[in-house]
Design an enzyme around this catalytic site. Structure first.
Site, PDB file in Angstrom:
ATOM      1  N   ARG A  99       0.833  -1.196   0.000  1.00  0.00           N
ATOM      2  CA  ARG A  99       0.000   0.000   0.000  1.00  0.00           C
ATOM      3  C   ARG A  99       0.874   1.255   0.000  1.00  0.00           C
ATOM      4  NH1 ARG A  99      -4.753  -0.368  -1.844  1.00  0.00           N
ATOM      5  NH2 ARG A  99      -5.287   1.545  -0.732  1.00  0.00           N
ATOM      6  N   GLY A 322      -6.080   7.660   2.410  1.00  0.00           N
ATOM      7  CA  GLY A 322      -6.156   7.264   3.813  1.00  0.00           C
ATOM      8  C   GLY A 322      -4.917   6.513   4.243  1.00  0.00           C
ATOM      9  N   GLU A 323      -5.089   5.667   5.276  1.00  0.00           N
ATOM     10  CA  GLU A 323      -4.014   4.791   5.759  1.00  0.00           C
ATOM     11  C   GLU A 323      -2.815   5.561   6.296  1.00  0.00           C
ATOM     12  OE1 GLU A 323      -3.028   2.532   2.301  1.00  0.00           O
ATOM     13  OE2 GLU A 323      -5.128   2.151   1.852  1.00  0.00           O
ATOM     14  N   GLY A 324      -2.946   6.848   6.548  1.00  0.00           N
ATOM     15  CA  GLY A 324      -1.826   7.623   7.056  1.00  0.00           C
ATOM     16  C   GLY A 324      -0.860   8.102   6.001  1.00  0.00           C
TER      17      GLY A 324
END
Length: 365
Positions: A99, A322-324
């Site tokens: 990711r 997203g996901e930081g």
């Protein structure tokens, strides 16, 4: 009867050290580059010095990405670009390194921690250290039912507090906080609209993967329906998270507040984390002094929440994944600010004169 008293956070959270910040500002005045010439890096360095209670500021050497994960029942109404219940696939991709946040973290040398709070999958499918805080399998469909029971909301909030303590105790000196969820931006929209007193259409965005106009209308309707359920419980923030939040959002809120208690700076990522920050501000008004807005994702709900908290994003790249990932992009900026604040030399004192300066010669003969 719950033993959790959210009012305690108001007493426990102190502002970053104002005296240290003034010392950092005075030191900045003495450095060879004029104050203001480094733009927001000056403010960042001084903020970090106050957070650390140290002049000169210490380098950020042990940052970590912390991601809270969960599935939301509202995703089953076609409000997301991903299938309902598929957040566990994203988590596996994060753990396997595929990711965007995984790639960026690897490049920057930052460890990533994923905490499963309500993924809709068998916990045996994921590592034990990921699933050990799980509260339930998926959160409820917030337009027609509560996301959590009061007991689950408290358990999730306490899990977030525990994770913040674990990070602070392990020596983490800054956290980039994010979420891995499906349906999370819809839930975030409800919280922001409820706390800002605005209409659903004002906070409804396209989400991390982007949705078409029809899905956007379904999302807007879902937020509007959930808002009707949220307004009667606005005075009780834990009940609000139970009614229209979710286990991951309750945990994020607990994490944010306990990080402020522990004086651990946090970089906020996207709309989900920012919505939780808005809830946290309602609980303890000094808490946002410990948070940085890493980036502007372009989600209208995030913009509304940041404006309410008077937090200005460090970056404006429109990263919605997203996901930081967007928050992580701001980390080098924070590290650069710390390095410049600590390492720029100071100007020589004006009183120092060359010993070679000739003495005045008397005109008297």
């Amino acid at each position: 009867m719950s033993s959790l008293n959210l009012d305690d956070f108001t007493d426990l959270i102190e502002r970053p050290d104002g005296g240290v910040r003034r010392d950092a500002e005075a030191r900045r005045e003495r450095q060879i580059v004029p104050p203001g010439a480094l733009g927001r890096l000056d403010d960042l360095g001084e903020w970090l010095a106050a957070a650390q209670s140290a002049v000169p500021v210490r380098p950020v050497e042990r940052p970590r990405v912390v991601l809270f994960a969960g599935d939301h029942g509202i995703a089953g109404q076609g409000v997301s670009g991903r299938p309902a219940g598929s957040a566990s696939e994203l988590v596996r991709e994060v753990l396997e390194g595929g990711r965007p946040v995984s790639i960026l973290a690897r490049r920057l040398g930052v460890p990533v921690r994923v905490v499963d709070m309500a993924l809709d999958c068998d916990p045996a499918e994921l590592p034990e250290d990921v699933v050990r805080h799980r509260v339930r399998r998926g959160s409820g469909r917030i337009d027609v039912e509560d996301a959590l029971t009061p007991e689950e909301a408290e358990a999730a909030f306490r899990a977030g507090v525990a994770v913040a303590d674990e990070e602070a105790d392990s020596g983490t000196d800054l956290v980039v906080l994010g979420d891995v969820s499906v349906g999370g931006t819809t839930v975030a929209g409800v919280l922001v609209a409820a706390l800002c007193g605005t209409d659903a259409s004002v906070v409804t965005g396209r989400g991390g993967t982007g949705i078409d106009d029809l899905a956007w209308m379904r999302k807007c309707a879902a937020i509007r329906d959930a808002l009707r359920r949220a307004r009667p419980v606005l005075g009780d923030q834990l009940q609000l998270l139970a009614t229209v939040g979710g286990a991951d959002l309750a945990a994020i809120t607990g994490f944010l507040l306990q990080s402020a208690v522990r004086k651990l700076p946090v970089v906020l990522d996207g709309v989900v984390v920012t919505a939780c920050a808005l809830v946290g501000q309602r609980i303890a008004f000094r808490a946002p002094d410990w948070w940085l807005a890493g980036q502007n994702s372009g989600e209208p709900g995030q913009t509304k929440a940041l404006d309410r908290m008077a937090l200005e994003p460090l970056l404006d790249h429109g990263v919605t994944v997203g996901e930081g990932a967007g928050g992580l992009l701001a980390l080098p900026l924070v590290q650069a600010a710390a390095a410049l604040a600590a390492e720029l030399p100071e100007r020589p004192e004006e009183s120092e004169k060359s010993e070679e300066e000739p003495e005045k010669v008397s005109e008297e003969e």
